[in-house]
Design an enzyme around this catalytic site. Structure first.
Site, PDB file in Angstrom:
ATOM      1  N   ASP A  37       0.803  -1.216   0.000  1.00  0.00           N
ATOM      2  CA  ASP A  37       0.000   0.000   0.000  1.00  0.00           C
ATOM      3  C   ASP A  37       0.841   1.273   0.000  1.00  0.00           C
ATOM      4  O   ASP A  37       0.506   2.248  -0.655  1.00  0.00           O
ATOM      5  CB  ASP A  37      -0.935   0.004   1.221  1.00  0.00           C
ATOM      6  CG  ASP A  37      -1.947  -1.120   1.132  1.00  0.00           C
ATOM      7  OD1 ASP A  37      -1.923  -1.826   0.099  1.00  0.00           O
ATOM      8  OD2 ASP A  37      -2.736  -1.302   2.064  1.00  0.00           O
ATOM      9  N   ASP A  41       0.787   4.208  -2.814  1.00  0.00           N
ATOM     10  CA  ASP A  41       0.481   5.620  -2.543  1.00  0.00           C
ATOM     11  C   ASP A  41       1.587   6.541  -3.037  1.00  0.00           C
ATOM     12  O   ASP A  41       1.326   7.633  -3.546  1.00  0.00           O
ATOM     13  CB  ASP A  41       0.248   5.827  -1.036  1.00  0.00           C
ATOM     14  CG  ASP A  41      -1.107   5.277  -0.612  1.00  0.00           C
ATOM     15  OD1 ASP A  41      -1.963   5.105  -1.503  1.00  0.00           O
ATOM     16  OD2 ASP A  41      -1.292   4.995   0.580  1.00  0.00           O
ATOM     17  N   LYS A 121     -32.829 -10.130 -11.433  1.00  0.00           N
ATOM     18  CA  LYS A 121     -31.621 -10.325 -10.624  1.00  0.00           C
ATOM     19  C   LYS A 121     -30.557  -9.362 -11.121  1.00  0.00           C
ATOM     20  O   LYS A 121     -29.930  -9.585 -12.151  1.00  0.00           O
ATOM     21  CB  LYS A 121     -31.135 -11.768 -10.700  1.00  0.00           C
ATOM     22  CG  LYS A 121     -29.972 -12.027  -9.757  1.00  0.00           C
ATOM     23  CD  LYS A 121     -29.664 -13.501  -9.669  1.00  0.00           C
ATOM     24  CE  LYS A 121     -28.561 -13.759  -8.654  1.00  0.00           C
ATOM     25  NZ  LYS A 121     -27.270 -13.189  -9.026  1.00  0.00           N
ATOM     26  N   ARG A 142     -21.948  -7.375   1.797  1.00  0.00           N
ATOM     27  CA  ARG A 142     -22.377  -8.735   2.101  1.00  0.00           C
ATOM     28  C   ARG A 142     -21.288  -9.543   2.813  1.00  0.00           C
ATOM     29  O   ARG A 142     -21.564 -10.282   3.735  1.00  0.00           O
ATOM     30  CB  ARG A 142     -22.774  -9.448   0.808  1.00  0.00           C
ATOM     31  CG  ARG A 142     -23.194 -10.862   1.043  1.00  0.00           C
ATOM     32  CD  ARG A 142     -23.692 -11.507  -0.225  1.00  0.00           C
ATOM     33  NE  ARG A 142     -24.160 -12.835   0.072  1.00  0.00           N
ATOM     34  CZ  ARG A 142     -23.373 -13.889   0.157  1.00  0.00           C
ATOM     35  NH1 ARG A 142     -22.090 -13.761  -0.066  1.00  0.00           N
ATOM     36  NH2 ARG A 142     -23.867 -15.069   0.452  1.00  0.00           N
ATOM     37  N   GLU A 179     -29.415  -3.951  -4.012  1.00  0.00           N
ATOM     38  CA  GLU A 179     -28.255  -4.072  -4.896  1.00  0.00           C
ATOM     39  C   GLU A 179     -27.701  -2.706  -5.279  1.00  0.00           C
ATOM     40  O   GLU A 179     -28.456  -1.810  -5.660  1.00  0.00           O
ATOM     41  CB  GLU A 179     -28.720  -4.815  -6.160  1.00  0.00           C
ATOM     42  CG  GLU A 179     -27.648  -5.572  -6.865  1.00  0.00           C
ATOM     43  CD  GLU A 179     -27.269  -6.865  -6.154  1.00  0.00           C
ATOM     44  OE1 GLU A 179     -27.816  -7.181  -5.074  1.00  0.00           O
ATOM     45  OE2 GLU A 179     -26.367  -7.548  -6.683  1.00  0.00           O
ATOM     46  N   CYS A 429      -7.436 -39.471  -8.148  1.00  0.00           N
ATOM     47  CA  CYS A 429      -6.197 -39.858  -7.503  1.00  0.00           C
ATOM     48  C   CYS A 429      -6.611 -40.304  -6.106  1.00  0.00           C
ATOM     49  O   CYS A 429      -7.227 -39.543  -5.367  1.00  0.00           O
ATOM     50  CB  CYS A 429      -5.262 -38.652  -7.427  1.00  0.00           C
ATOM     51  SG  CYS A 429      -3.859 -38.944  -6.344  1.00  0.00           S
TER      52      CYS A 429
HETATM   53  S1  IVH Z   1     -32.773 -11.688  -2.545  1.00  0.00           S
HETATM   54  C1  IVH Z   1     -32.075 -14.834   0.265  1.00  0.00           C
HETATM   55  N1  IVH Z   1     -33.446 -10.342  -4.638  1.00  0.00           N
HETATM   56  O1  IVH Z   1     -28.337 -12.019  -5.885  1.00  0.00           O
HETATM   57  C2  IVH Z   1     -32.264 -13.933  -0.828  1.00  0.00           C
HETATM   58  N2  IVH Z   1     -31.162 -10.929  -4.391  1.00  0.00           N
HETATM   59  O2  IVH Z   1     -27.234 -14.860  -5.231  1.00  0.00           O
HETATM   60  C3  IVH Z   1     -31.038 -13.285  -1.311  1.00  0.00           C
HETATM   61  N3  IVH Z   1     -29.708 -10.115  -6.171  1.00  0.00           N
HETATM   62  O3  IVH Z   1     -26.528 -11.599  -2.920  1.00  0.00           O
HETATM   63  C4  IVH Z   1     -31.227 -11.936  -1.777  1.00  0.00           C
HETATM   64  N4  IVH Z   1     -31.270  -9.085  -7.327  1.00  0.00           N
HETATM   65  O4  IVH Z   1     -26.679  -9.647  -4.561  1.00  0.00           O
HETATM   66  C5  IVH Z   1     -32.448 -10.934  -3.990  1.00  0.00           C
HETATM   67  N5  IVH Z   1     -34.216  -9.121  -6.443  1.00  0.00           N
HETATM   68  C6  IVH Z   1     -33.211  -9.687  -5.788  1.00  0.00           C
HETATM   69  C7  IVH Z   1     -31.869  -9.653  -6.257  1.00  0.00           C
HETATM   70  C8  IVH Z   1     -30.885 -10.308  -5.528  1.00  0.00           C
HETATM   71  C9  IVH Z   1     -29.980  -9.372  -7.252  1.00  0.00           C
HETATM   72  C10 IVH Z   1     -28.372 -10.630  -5.807  1.00  0.00           C
HETATM   73  C11 IVH Z   1     -27.903 -10.296  -4.413  1.00  0.00           C
HETATM   74  C12 IVH Z   1     -27.658 -11.614  -3.742  1.00  0.00           C
HETATM   75  C13 IVH Z   1     -27.486 -12.510  -4.904  1.00  0.00           C
HETATM   76  C14 IVH Z   1     -27.896 -13.912  -4.516  1.00  0.00           C
END
Ligand code: IVH
Length: 674
Positions: A37, A41, A121, A142, A179, A429
């Protein structure tokens, strides 16, 4: 100034910028610090002072211009009040039908349709933000799901995140989760520095200086909660609606849908328009809409039973196989990997693709030099789909799978599977312990991985480097590292070494289930490790398994079968494994469990016989576990209660009576649970 001199200075300056950009790329794309680090810098400062001195110097990658510079790895860690889970993946109708079938079985429902909250998602970084009395208090990334990094100040720079909420119905104490992402148009401006929008969001979110975070217009979409005091909602969709009224952004594409066929139709339609969205999404999330069903379903290992991510279909491209490497995994499995001419598939440069196993190579007759179709979907490893036989070289030869381990030379085996009555497709193995170099390295990587000891700053690449320098041979060597030597290595400095030391010291305190999991015993994943730790109680019993415990003890644990016992026997029959455990216990403090040990069924064991009314076995078991009780699968003196349903097995009931085991009807059992 002479032209030649100006040119020389510019060149000098550009070289410095190039060097810095290289470190940034490593850091963001591979999570590697290859410079310490302090030196980093200094380099940054040098560039800035050059610009100050020579006003003609100017470059878009300069730290004066842009963000995307390496953050400190030193965020304070904070525990999540409620764990942040991940999602299981589904790819097709079959996966969804299985997902739903498990739910119906667990809930003991004959219903043919169940309602889901369907949400895009978003491919970003999730964060959990705590509000108390309507005031944003803190925000945490997270991390490993149990704890993340405290990034409150950076999150506060994001406009979509309300800082104060006046609404009367806003819970007094709640974690709002969602998110963080970057829109594609904003990513275009900084795309030289990051592999993809997700990395860009992660990078800017983890800047040491929140002013740097503020330079990128990060967005936030909320979709769930963690801890919540007095939750008044019955359904996910009601909660989503409330989020919007409280001032959070929610996805405009959220929907409710019932039944797998409808889910599939919607997925098909949505997949077509995914590229019209202004940000990346990699699938749809399906969540059982009713909260009380979610609660009953609970979770397995890292993901809830009540939700799944239905990924979008893969993107593909064509390339040529340069060579086929056979890699040896932690459990000895030999996996063939095709090294291909690098090709861009959906924005990611791919140069390796898995060939799965020997049978797959034979079936598709895949050869070195072949032109092949490669597919990649989301975070799944790219794989070879098919061979273009028209382009095959005349001189090409069939690939011969090695019959010796490429690492240690031991003859490889194909195991016979007693259940399927077939030989395994995978060659292994058979070396147990740490005698095979590749297996040993993989075991150490597993030992330090996120779900095991979770040591920050000790990634896979570092393990490989330390292995080649002979710093590591066994897991316990991690606790004997010579930090002075490490500090002298290229890419390490005082700060990164002290961070490593800190992370390693922190990892010494661990729960028994995680410890068992970290040993990397074949067939003993997180769930089985938990079952074993609940039953075996403490590390002493575990260390002495081979001498004081009859392995049949494990047969009594519901969920542990022949396969696991065979694997445990093999593990404990190896002297090196025993020594590793003994050594590790010298350095580590291994405490009972991460599970709730204070429930009302503490220290009580249960067994079921006969059919239960209105509840599945799986749910009944899960209820007992939630209340700290244990489940066994045979009647013995160790059993406290035999719960009888309809048509119980008489032999079991008789034996229980003989041994003085208490017998409960289903009603009595549910009264016990309240
Ligand atoms: S619900 C237990 N809702 O997906 C439920 N997650 O693989 C977990 N994510 O870590 C979260 N869109 O980063 C949820 N509509 C949504 C989401 C969502 C994106 C991401 C989130 C989570 C990951 C799970």
């Amino acid at each position: 100034m002479l032209k030649a001199e100006k040119k020389k200075i510019t060149q000098f300056y550009l070289n410095k910028i190039k060097e810095l950009t290289k470190y940034n790329k490593y850091y963001f794309d591979e999570n590697l610090s290859i410079i310490d680090d302090k030196k980093y810098d200094e380099l940054k400062k040098e560039i800035l002072s050059l610009e100050k001195k020579y006003l003609f110097l100017n470059n878009k990658n300069s730290p004066s211009k842009s963000i995307g510079f390496r953050p400190s790895k030193n965020f304070v860690k904070a525990k999540h009040r409620v764990r942040m889970l991940s999602l299981s993946n589904s790819f097709d109708k079959k996966d969804l039908e299985n997902f739903e079938k498990k739910i119906f079985n667990f809930l003991h429902l004959d219903k043919k349709e169940i309602e889901y909250s369907v949400e895009p998602k978003i491919d970003g970084i999730s964060a959990s933000i705590t509000y108390k009395k309507g005031q944003m208090e803190s925000g945490v990334s997270r991390g490993d799901g149990f704890q993340g990094e405290l990034i409150s100040d950076n999150l506060k720079t994001i406009k979509d995140i309300p800082k104060k909420i006046e609404a009367k119905d806003f819970p007094k104490d709640i974690d709002i989760r969602g998110e963080i992402f970057i829109e594609n148009k904003d990513f275009q401006k900084i795309k030289d520095k990051f592999a993809n929008p997700r990395n860009a969001a992660s990078g800017s979110l983890r800047q040491k200086d929140p002013k740097e975070t503020a330079k990128i217009p990060l967005k936030f979409i909320a979709y769930t909660f963690g801890y919540c005091e007095n939750l008044k909602f019955e359904k996910q969709t009601d909660f989503l609606k409330a989020l919007a009224t409280w001032g959070f952004k929610t996805s405009q594409f959220n929907k409710t849908i019932s039944g797998v066929d409808q889910l599939i139709n919607h997925h098909r339609e949505f997949e077509k328009k995914r590229f019209e969205l202004s940000y990346d999404i990699d699938g749809l999330v399906y969540k059982i809409n009713e909260f009380n069903l979610q609660k009953r379903l609970g979770n397995v290992a890292n993901s809830p039973r009540w939700a799944t991510a239905h990924k979008f279909s893969a993107e593909s491209s064509f390339s040529e196989i340069i060579s086929i490497d056979v890699q040896v995994g932690r459990t000895g499995a030999l996996t063939p990997v095709a090294k291909i001419k690098p090709v861009n598939i959906g924005g990611v440069v791919v140069s390796n693709a898995t060939l799965h196993n020997e049978d797959e190579i034979n079936r598709k007759d895949i050869r070195v030099g072949d032109f092949v179709k490669i597919e990649r979907a989301g975070d799944v490893i790219p794989h070879v789909i098919s061979v273009d036989l028209n382009k095959r070289h005349k001189s090409s030869e069939k690939f011969v799978f090695p019959d010796k381990c490429p690492s240690c030379g031991t003859s490889v085996v194909k195991e016979f599977n007693n259940q399927t009555k077939k030989y395994d497709a995978v060659r292994r193995c058979p070396t147990e312990g740490y005698e095979c170099e590749k297996i040993a390295i993989e075991k150490i990587k597993h030992f330090i991985s996120k779900d095991a000891l979770n040591i920050d700053g000790l990634g896979k690449k570092v393990v490989e480097n330390f292995w080649s320098l002979k710093f590591l041979r066994f897991p316990q060597d991690i606790f004997k590292l010579d930090y002075e030597k490490i500090e002298k290595l290229d890419g390490w400095g005082k700060l990164s070494v002290s961070n490593l030391k800190y992370a390693i010291n922190n990892s010494k305190k661990i729960n028994l289930d995680k410890f068992i999991f970290s040993l990397g015993i074949r067939h003993i994943g997180q769930e089985n490790a938990k079952l074993i730790s609940q039953n075996i109680k403490n590390i002493n019993n575990f260390s002495n398994i081979s001498s004081s415990y009859n392995f049949d003890f494990f047969l009594n644990i519901d969920g542990i079968g022949e396969t696991q016992i065979k694997s445990l026997k093999k593990f404990f029959s190896n002297k090196t494994n025993l020594k590793v455990i003994k050594e590790l216990t010298k350095y580590m403090s291994i405490s009972k469990n991460s599970l709730n040990y204070s429930g009302k069924l503490k220290n009580k064991t249960f067994m079921f016989t006969g059919k239960l009314k209105d509840i599945s076995r799986a749910e009944a078991k899960s209820l007992i576990e939630q209340n700290s009780g244990g489940i066994v699968s045979s009647v013995s003196k160790k059993l406290n209660y035999l719960v009888i349903g309809e048509k119980p097995t008489n032999r079991k009931v008789d034996l229980a009576k003989q041994l003085g085991v208490k017998i409960l009807t289903q009603k009595e059992w549910s009264d016990l649970l309240n």
